[in-house]
Design an enzyme around this catalytic site. Structure first.
Site, PDB file in Angstrom:
ATOM      1  N   VAL A 192      42.099  37.182  43.099  1.00 49.56           N
ATOM      2  CA  VAL A 192      41.235  36.063  42.767  1.00 49.56           C
ATOM      3  C   VAL A 192      41.952  34.755  43.077  1.00 49.56           C
ATOM      4  O   VAL A 192      43.106  34.564  42.685  1.00 49.56           O
ATOM      5  CB  VAL A 192      40.840  36.123  41.270  1.00 49.56           C
ATOM      6  CG1 VAL A 192      40.009  34.912  40.880  1.00 49.56           C
ATOM      7  CG2 VAL A 192      40.087  37.405  40.972  1.00 49.56           C
TER       8      VAL A 192
ATOM      9  N   ASP B 260      34.052  48.167  31.429  1.00 51.00           N
ATOM     10  CA  ASP B 260      35.484  47.940  31.597  1.00 51.00           C
ATOM     11  C   ASP B 260      35.889  46.861  30.588  1.00 51.00           C
ATOM     12  O   ASP B 260      36.359  45.800  30.952  1.00 51.00           O
ATOM     13  CB  ASP B 260      35.741  47.478  33.036  1.00 51.00           C
ATOM     14  CG  ASP B 260      37.219  47.454  33.373  1.00 51.00           C
ATOM     15  OD1 ASP B 260      38.015  48.025  32.613  1.00 51.00           O
ATOM     16  OD2 ASP B 260      37.570  46.851  34.393  1.00 51.00           O
TER      17      ASP B 260
HETATM   18  N1  LIG Z   1      34.994  32.823  37.071  1.00 53.84           N
HETATM   19  C1  LIG Z   1      36.312  32.745  36.826  1.00 53.84           C
HETATM   20  N2  LIG Z   1      36.848  31.601  36.404  1.00 53.84           N
HETATM   21  C2  LIG Z   1      38.175  31.522  36.138  1.00 53.84           C
HETATM   22  N3  LIG Z   1      39.025  32.549  36.272  1.00 53.84           N
HETATM   23  C3  LIG Z   1      38.552  33.729  36.687  1.00 53.84           C
HETATM   24  C4  LIG Z   1      37.173  33.908  37.001  1.00 53.84           C
HETATM   25  N4  LIG Z   1      36.986  35.155  37.397  1.00 53.84           N
HETATM   26  C5  LIG Z   1      38.185  35.761  37.345  1.00 53.84           C
HETATM   27  N5  LIG Z   1      39.138  34.925  36.923  1.00 53.84           N
HETATM   28  C6  LIG Z   1      40.548  35.242  36.720  1.00 53.84           C
HETATM   29  O1  LIG Z   1      40.920  36.308  37.580  1.00 53.84           O
HETATM   30  C7  LIG Z   1      41.326  37.452  36.841  1.00 53.84           C
HETATM   31  C8  LIG Z   1      40.854  38.734  37.516  1.00 53.84           C
HETATM   32  O2  LIG Z   1      39.456  38.747  37.650  1.00 53.84           O
HETATM   33  P1  LIG Z   1      38.602  40.091  37.596  1.00 53.84           P
HETATM   34  O3  LIG Z   1      38.881  40.779  36.319  1.00 53.84           O
HETATM   35  O4  LIG Z   1      37.205  39.740  37.892  1.00 53.84           O
HETATM   36  O5  LIG Z   1      39.135  40.913  38.824  1.00 53.84           O
HETATM   37  P2  LIG Z   1      40.219  42.068  38.859  1.00 53.84           P
HETATM   38  O6  LIG Z   1      40.301  42.743  37.551  1.00 53.84           O
HETATM   39  O7  LIG Z   1      41.435  41.474  39.431  1.00 53.84           O
HETATM   40  O8  LIG Z   1      39.616  42.999  39.920  1.00 53.84           O
HETATM   41  P3  LIG Z   1      39.193  44.505  39.755  1.00 53.84           P
HETATM   42  O9  LIG Z   1      38.863  44.723  38.307  1.00 53.84           O
HETATM   43  O10 LIG Z   1      38.017  44.632  40.658  1.00 53.84           O
HETATM   44  O11 LIG Z   1      40.349  45.298  40.203  1.00 53.84           O
HETATM   45  C9  LIG Z   1      40.763  37.239  35.466  1.00 53.84           C
HETATM   46  O12 LIG Z   1      41.517  37.889  34.484  1.00 53.84           O
HETATM   47  C10 LIG Z   1      40.813  35.715  35.319  1.00 53.84           C
HETATM   48  O13 LIG Z   1      42.092  35.295  34.949  1.00 53.84           O
HETATM   49 MG   LIG Z   2      39.622  42.760  35.519  1.00 47.70          MG
END
Ligand SMILES: Nc1ncnc2c1ncn2[C@@H]1O[C@H](COP(=O)(O)OP(=O)(O)OP(=O)(O)O)[C@@H](O)[C@H]1O
Ligand SMILES: [Mg+2]
Lengths: 560, 103
Positions: free
Chosen positions: A147, A296
């Site tokens: 991200v 999740d």
């Molecule tokens: N809309 C948002 N605004 C600010 N920070 C965000 C946002 N979306 C995600 N983040 C940050 O990015 C981190 C990871 O996001 P997310 O949980 O959606 O993906 P992931 O867990 O890395 O991916 P996946 O679960 O698909 O492996 C979050 O914990 C948060 O810190």
């Molecule tokens: Mg996540």
């Protein structure tokens, strides 16, 4: 016998061979080579594993932990597999479940150059035409995506979730290997046929594909936002469909602190109890009112905004439940929560979850002793997660098959409870859960609209049945169904899943297959159990090892 | 999606049965008593009662259609059908107080 294996091996693409080989290598490196010595029923197999056996035989690290490390090392497909296994305490030994809940999903980030390339190839535009600015250092990096913070050309602050490069190719190869394994199981180990390994792998494939499709994730975010329009206490980031593709998700950037950061929440002067209450209410409503829930519910996906609103992130894994199952589940949970043993058992019977060999009296008396103990306790202080775990343990002991969606629901509620306790130690989950569930239950029982839909649908064929069955139809049907119970228990469950797109439930179902056939065998063997004393499912575990080992030896042969 | 008349008729009948025969029984169940405070029970009772009455009234004019379907289906079932129908009718007359109330 070897014909089937040849066939499977041949259906693998040549390029998968490298992957098969590295899977075998990872297993060997984590000390699973020694298992081969004990499982080989034929000299040919021993030959296959000779190379593996040269490695150190025993390891001071517990087998569960080594398995977790294997998963982590094997990458996204297997990390997701492990996460799924962690939701199946009815099929996976508890020690392994505990270990798998610690699966690390944090991995080193991939280079910004890849981020840029992926964005540009997905959008078909130079990155600068979409975003005025993209932060080169990622906020987070996980197995599927990372991200980045960014700003749109129109000035809105956003974050971009970008999928790992070559993720699809890797997952596809892994899934092909798993499909090969499933084919092998069905042809070589007839005992596994009732579990329909091939269908299960197909389902896992679908659910993993859904999770790697960010357009679908954006749609889930939208649906969830809409569901809770009337809840000012919840924020779900808005996605930008025009800047969202399969591998790139652009969404509104939200500011908040981690829900588990109690100190920060206190410093912000927030009402912690209110936050926990809202969180629990949202969790319950999403499950029992909408049948569409965050599957999740990791604390890492919950944030809290300045004004105390709950911010929910990461909609890649959603659980869905069909209305009929909501009814069953509600009745079950109300029965459990109000300590009504007979009702609990009736619910399990009605849902066809109790095997024919189950000793009903034993089950009843075990349940009664737990429910009694808890009903004596101060209601508010009951630890719901521990309680559900005990109920589950009894069910497992009595061979009650626990449906995947029920387990997921339990996990969701337990996670919320854990978060609650962490930030508001006086939190009394039952005070929040019980009245809510009871009310929903009563309302559904007395919902004329819903009943009439069912009646209307079944009026025609129901009456046809009636004409030659002037007695208790329900009882007869139940008997009929239970007649084939042993064979169709799980596949029936799977079929209903296929119709109702429960992505995560499917995934959890798949856990059954691998848990039972593969890891169960590995653990038993590793602990010194002998092959002869374990049932047919262990032999399936053998097959998997044979399978890897054999292909590996074939490749080595080729190489020389 | 418009609700088909048959379903409205059924809804009306179902709502009446729920209101007259099921509502109090459900609210009196031990698991409900244990799960909800008396005030909550009262609030829910009033709300559900309103809904059921609304369903009942909205579909009253379509009850005839339910009977038609029953007639057709049971007619096809021959003598057994006729017997079932008279049983159903007796059962309904016994269960439904609507004539007395409405009259
Ligand atoms: N809309 C948002 N605004 C600010 N920070 C965000 C946002 N979306 C995600 N983040 C940050 O990015 C981190 C990871 O996001 P997310 O949980 O959606 O993906 P992931 O867990 O890395 O991916 P996946 O679960 O698909 O492996 C979050 O914990 C948060 O810190
Ligand atoms: Mg996540």
């Amino acid at each position: 016998m070897s014909g089937a294996i040849d066939l499977v091996v041949m259906t693998w693409r040549l390029r998968d061979m490298g992957r098969v080989r590295s899977i075998a290598g990872v297993l060997a490196r984590h000390g699973f080579a020694d298992i081969a010595a004990r499982m080989g029923p034929g000299a040919w197999a021993r030959g296959v594993f000779r190379a593996l056996l040269r490695r150190p035989r025993s390891s001071p690290i517990p087998v569960e932990k080594r398995l977790r490390l294997v998963f982590e090392e094997l990458g996204p497909t297997f990390i997701k597999l492990g996460q799924m296994l962690a939701t199946r305490p009815d099929l996976v030994p508890m020690a392994l479940v505990d270990e798998l809940t610690h699966l690390q999903d944090r991995v080193p980030p991939f280079p910004f150059q890849d981020v840029k390339e992926i964005i540009e190839s997905e959008m078909g535009l130079p990155m600068a035409e979409v975003y005025a600015e993209v932060d080169e250092v990622p906020i987070a990096a996980a197995s599927i995506a990372q991200v980045h913070s960014a700003t749109l050309r129109t000035g809105e602050p956003v974050v971009i979730k970008v999928q790992r490069p070559r993720l699809n190719e890797q997952i596809t190869a892994d899934l092909r290997i798993l499909a090969g394994l499933a084919r092998l199981l069905e042809s070589r180990v007839p005992e596994t046929r009732p579990f329909r390994p091939r269908a299960i792998v197909e389902e896992f494939t679908k659910s993993l594909q859904r999770e790697t499709d960010f357009v679908a994730e954006a749609a889930s975010m939208g649906r969830y936002r809409k569901m809770f329009e009337d809840e000012p206490g919840l924020v779900v980031p808005r996605s930008y469909p025009e800047w969202t593709r399969r591998r790139v998700l652009t969404m509104e950037r939200v500011e908040g602190v981690k829900v588990t950061d109690r100190q920060a929440l206190v410093a912000m002067g927030l009402d912690l109890k209110a936050i926990v209450d809202v969180g629990m209410r949202l969790t319950l409503r999403s499950i029992f009112e909408f049948g569409f829930f965050h599957a999740d519910p990791h604390p890492g996906n919950f944030f809290v905004g300045k004004d105390g609103t709950i911010i929910l992130l990461d909609f890649g894994m959603m659980g869905t439940i069909e209305p009929r199952r909501v009814d069953e589940m509600l009745a079950f949970m109300v029965a459990v929560l109000t300590g009504d043993v007979d009702m609990v058992v009736d619910q399990l019977l009605d849902a066809d979850l109790i095997g024919d060999d189950t000793d009903l009296r034993g089950l009843r008396s075990d349940l009664r002793s737990i429910l009694f103990r808890y009903s004596d306790a101060d209601l508010g202080s009951v630890d719901v997660a521990a309680f559900l775990q005990e109920v589950m343990a009894v069910n497992i002991r009595h061979h009650v098959f626990l449906p995947a969606d029920l387990l997921l629901v339990g996990k969701s509620i337990a996670t919320m409870e854990g978060i609650g306790h962490q930030i508001y130690p006086e939190f009394k989950p039952l005070d929040a859960i019980r009245p809510y569930l009871t009310e929903v239950y009563v309302r559904r029982l007395l919902d004329a609209k819903r009943h009439s839909q069912v009646v209307a649908r079944s009026v025609m064929d129901g009456l046809t049945l009636l004409k030659d069955a002037p007695f208790d139809i329900r009882r007869v049907l139940r008997k009929l169904r239970r007649g084939e119970l042993t064979m169709t228990l799980r596949s029936a469950d799977l079929e209903s899943r296929q119709q109702h797109t429960a992505a995560v439930a499917n995934r959890a179902l798949l856990g059954g297959l691998f848990a039972t056939f593969f890891f169960g065998a590995v653990i038993l063997l590793d602990q010194g159990g002998t092959a002869r004393t374990v049932a047919g499912w262990v032999s399936a575990g053998f097959s998997w090892m044979f399978f890897l080992g054999l292909s590996w030896s074939l490749l080595r042969g080729d190489g020389r | 999606m418009p609700v088909p008349p048959l379903q409205r008729g059924i809804e009306s009948i179902v709502a009446e049965l729920l209101r007259v025969h099921v509502l109090e029984a459900v609210l009196a169940r031990p698991e409900v008593r244990r799960g909800l405070s008396p005030e909550a029970v009262e609030r829910i009772r009033r709300d559900i009662l309103d809904r059921l009455k609304a369903s009942e009234e909205q579909g009253r004019d379509h009850r005839g259609e339910v009977e038609e379907v029953l007639d057709a289906a049971l007619g096809a079932a021959g003598p057994a059908g006729a017997m079932i129908k008279s049983l159903l009718k007796a059962g309904w007359d016994h269960l439904s107080p609507s004539d007395r109330e409405a009259g």
